[in-house]
Each structure stands twice: as C-alpha cells, then as structure tokens.
Design a protein around this motif. Structure first.
Motif, PDB file in Angstrom:
ATOM      1  N   HIS A   1       0.858  -1.161   0.086  1.00  0.00           N
ATOM      2  CA  HIS A   1       0.446  -0.084   0.108  1.00  0.00           C
ATOM      3  C   HIS A   1       0.917   1.745  -0.038  1.00  0.00           C
ATOM      4  CE1 HIS A   1      -2.925   2.564   1.282  1.00  0.00           C
ATOM      5  NE2 HIS A   1      -3.617   1.807   0.466  1.00  0.00           N
ATOM      6  N   PRO A   2       0.607   2.110  -0.627  1.00  0.00           N
ATOM      7  CA  PRO A   2       1.161   3.239  -0.934  1.00  0.00           C
ATOM      8  C   PRO A   2       1.669   4.343   0.319  1.00  0.00           C
ATOM      9  CG  PRO A   2      -0.165   3.649  -2.706  1.00  0.00           C
ATOM     10  CD  PRO A   2      -0.684   2.294  -2.080  1.00  0.00           C
TER      11      PRO A   2
ATOM     12  N   LEU B   1       7.371  14.128  -1.303  1.00  0.00           N
ATOM     13  CA  LEU B   1       7.655  14.336  -2.620  1.00  0.00           C
ATOM     14  C   LEU B   1       7.470  12.902  -3.328  1.00  0.00           C
ATOM     15  CD1 LEU B   1      11.687  16.156  -2.685  1.00  0.00           C
ATOM     16  CD2 LEU B   1       9.634  16.962  -4.087  1.00  0.00           C
ATOM     17  N   MET B   2       7.534  11.811  -2.669  1.00  0.00           N
ATOM     18  CA  MET B   2       7.141  10.430  -2.788  1.00  0.00           C
ATOM     19  C   MET B   2       5.433  10.485  -3.085  1.00  0.00           C
ATOM     20  SD  MET B   2       9.724   8.120  -3.347  1.00  0.00           S
ATOM     21  CE  MET B   2       8.454   7.036  -3.431  1.00  0.00           C
ATOM     22  N   TRP B   3       4.869  11.165  -2.363  1.00  0.00           N
ATOM     23  CA  TRP B   3       3.194  11.453  -2.516  1.00  0.00           C
ATOM     24  C   TRP B   3       3.144  11.862  -3.874  1.00  0.00           C
ATOM     25  CZ3 TRP B   3       0.278  16.059  -1.766  1.00  0.00           C
ATOM     26  CH2 TRP B   3      -0.912  15.637  -2.573  1.00  0.00           C
ATOM     27  N   LEU B   4       4.492  13.560  -4.535  1.00  0.00           N
ATOM     28  CA  LEU B   4       3.361  13.747  -5.301  1.00  0.00           C
ATOM     29  C   LEU B   4       3.272  12.859  -6.581  1.00  0.00           C
ATOM     30  CD1 LEU B   4       5.473  16.963  -5.646  1.00  0.00           C
ATOM     31  CD2 LEU B   4       3.071  17.007  -4.937  1.00  0.00           C
TER      32      LEU B   4
ATOM     33  N   LEU C   1       1.753   8.250 -11.387  1.00  0.00           N
ATOM     34  CA  LEU C   1       2.658   7.358 -11.897  1.00  0.00           C
ATOM     35  C   LEU C   1       3.558   5.758 -11.138  1.00  0.00           C
ATOM     36  CD1 LEU C   1       4.629   9.770 -14.701  1.00  0.00           C
ATOM     37  CD2 LEU C   1       3.432   7.500 -15.360  1.00  0.00           C
ATOM     38  N   TRP C   2       2.470   6.134  -9.904  1.00  0.00           N
ATOM     39  CA  TRP C   2       3.147   5.540  -8.853  1.00  0.00           C
ATOM     40  C   TRP C   2       4.423   3.491  -9.608  1.00  0.00           C
ATOM     41  CZ3 TRP C   2       4.556   7.265  -3.899  1.00  0.00           C
ATOM     42  CH2 TRP C   2       4.518   6.097  -3.284  1.00  0.00           C
ATOM     43  N   GLU C   3       2.823   3.559  -9.610  1.00  0.00           N
ATOM     44  CA  GLU C   3       3.107   2.023  -9.843  1.00  0.00           C
ATOM     45  C   GLU C   3       4.146   1.693 -11.524  1.00  0.00           C
ATOM     46  OE1 GLU C   3       0.033  -1.065 -11.980  1.00  0.00           O
ATOM     47  OE2 GLU C   3      -0.966  -0.589 -10.344  1.00  0.00           O
TER      48      GLU C   3
END
Length: 284
Positions: free
Chosen positions: A50-51, A78-81, A87-89
């Motif tokens: 999970h993110p 920044l990771m949340w952005l 483009l998370w995957e």
C-alpha cells in the motif's frame, strides 16, 4: 591512405557474440531467469505494498538518516507527489530495476574494489577497464545486453550495472587505501589476519567512502532509466520515451519530474547515512 579497421572489428565482434549465444546460450538464459525472478519479486512487492506503508518507510529512513523532521517530511511529500502524477506503479517498476542493479553492482563492485586496493597489479589492469566503462556512451551498453539476453528488464538491469558499477569500485578502493597505515599496522601487531583486518578495521573505516560510491551508483542507475526503456525496461523511462516519440511535452515533463524526485529521495537518504557513518568513524 586509411586502413579499413572498422569492418574487421565489427565482423569479429559479431562472430564472438554468435559464438557466445550458440555455446553458452543456456547459461545466459539461466542467469536471465535468476535475475528476472529477483526483479519480479521486488517489483511485485513494491507494487502490492500500500502506498501509505511505503510513504511511512520513506519517512522512517529519511528520519533515521538525517534526524531532521523537516527533511523527512519533505522527502515523504515528494514521494506522495509521484502518486498524484499518476505514475506510482511505473515508479515502483523503476525503483525495482534500480535496487536490483545497485545490488548486483555492490556484489561485483565491493570485492573488485577490495582486490584493487590490495593489489597494485590488479589495479593497473582494472583501471583502464573502468575508464572504458565510464567513457563509452551509455547507449552502447544496450547492444551487447540485448544481443545476449534479448529485450526486456534483464538486459536493462545488466546494462545499468555496467554503466553504474565503476564509481562504487573506485570509491571502495580509495576508501580502503586511505585508511590510516598506523591503524592497520596496530591491528597487524595484535596478530590480526588479513581477513580480520579487512573486516574489523579497513571496511568500517572505509564505509563513508563506500556509501558515497553506493550513492553515485544509484544516481547513475537512475540516469540509465530512460535509455534502458528503449529495450523494454518499462517504468518511468517508458513514459519519458513515449513523450518524446509522440511529441507530448507534458507527458515527458511529468516522467522527468518523477525521475528527479526518485533521484532526490535516494540521494538524500544515502548521503545522510554516509554522513552519519563518517561522523561515527571520526568519533571512533
């Protein structure tokens, strides 16, 4: 006036590659399958996670490395952005490729760095090879990797390793050679073997330099992301490549921003861990 050397060299290389494929194709396939299993395991784990959990992990690593709440919060933001950019995957695919490439680089680079620090002859042979690896255009690495392992993630990982490993080898060697000779002599006087000196004295004192090499290897691995996407690596590099191919500046920009974010997060965490190790070695 000129002697034609290009064609004989090209023909010789092609024959050599064909020889390797015909005689050692099964070995290359076994290596490819092994690396692919590790890569898919890491990639699947990152994508299934999970993110929110990964963001907590990033915050924890940033805090542990810097002891600075604002920096930890900033890197987590920044990771949340990346997720906000959609483009998370793809970022997890890229992160998996980088982690596997860095792992293989460390398994190769650390022993080579140690041997190079201990043997002047080995260093004299290895140094020009490293110079060659660092000066050849990065696109060239894709050719032998694709020929021997086909298209996909595995040749992308191996091309990345060839491109990214030299800084780790050089800085490992430099760190061990810069260990105070008096400290080494003291450990030898107490009866320590070469292995005990390496494990208990030289490697701990060279750890800040090794961490700097690991940091540079990570940054160079990320620099190969877009290029590696040309042979099927996918991930964020594919987004940038599609933006270039379709003249879609917006898509390319978003992909580029995600690569920059990953670079900043990995760079700050590894750099801060390196600084903390340097402080501890100085206190020791």
């Amino acid at each position: 006036m000129f002697v034609d050397l290009g064609k004989p060299i090209a023909d010789g290389v092609n024959q050599f590659v064909r020889y390797l494929i015909v005689n050692y194709g099964d070995g290359f396939e076994a290596v490819s399958n092994f690396i692919l299993k590790i890569l898919l395991f890491i990639e699947t784990g990152l994508r299934d996670l999970h993110p929110a959990i990964l963001l907590i992990v990033v915050f924890g690593l940033a805090w542990a490395s810097s002891r600075h709440l604002l920096m930890a919060a900033g890197l987590t933001f920044l990771m949340w952005l990346i997720g906000c950019f959609g483009l998370w995957e793809q970022a997890m695919q890229t992160l998996a490729i980088v982690l596997v490439a860095v792992l293989i680089s460390a398994l190769i680079g650390l022993p080579l760095g140690v041997f190079s620090a201990r043997s002047a002859r080995f260093r004299a042979v290895l140094s020009p090879i490293l110079d060659l690896m660092q000066t050849i255009p990065s696109f060239v690495y894709l050719i032998p990797a694709a020929m021997l392992f086909g298209l996909g993630k595995v040749p992308a990982v191996l091309a990345t390793v060839i491109y990214a490993a030299p800084p780790l080898i050089r800085l490992t060697e430099l760190g061990i050679r810069q260990v105070d000779a008096e400290v080494v002599e003291a450990s030898r006087a107490f009866g320590a073997t070469r292995w005990q000196m390496l494990r208990g004295v030289q490697l701990p004192l060279a750890l800040p330099s090794i961490m700097a090499g690991l940091n540079q290897t990570m940054m160079m691995a990320l620099a190969m992301v877009v290029i590696a996407s040309m042979i099927g690596a996918r991930g964020v590099g594919e987004t940038v490549l599609l933006g270039l191919q379709r003249n879609d500046a917006g898509r390319g920009l978003i992909g580029g921003l995600v690569i920059v974010i990953l670079a900043i997060v990995l760079d700050r965490i590894t750099q801060n861990f390196g600084r903390r190790m340097q402080i501890r070695s100085g206190e020791g």
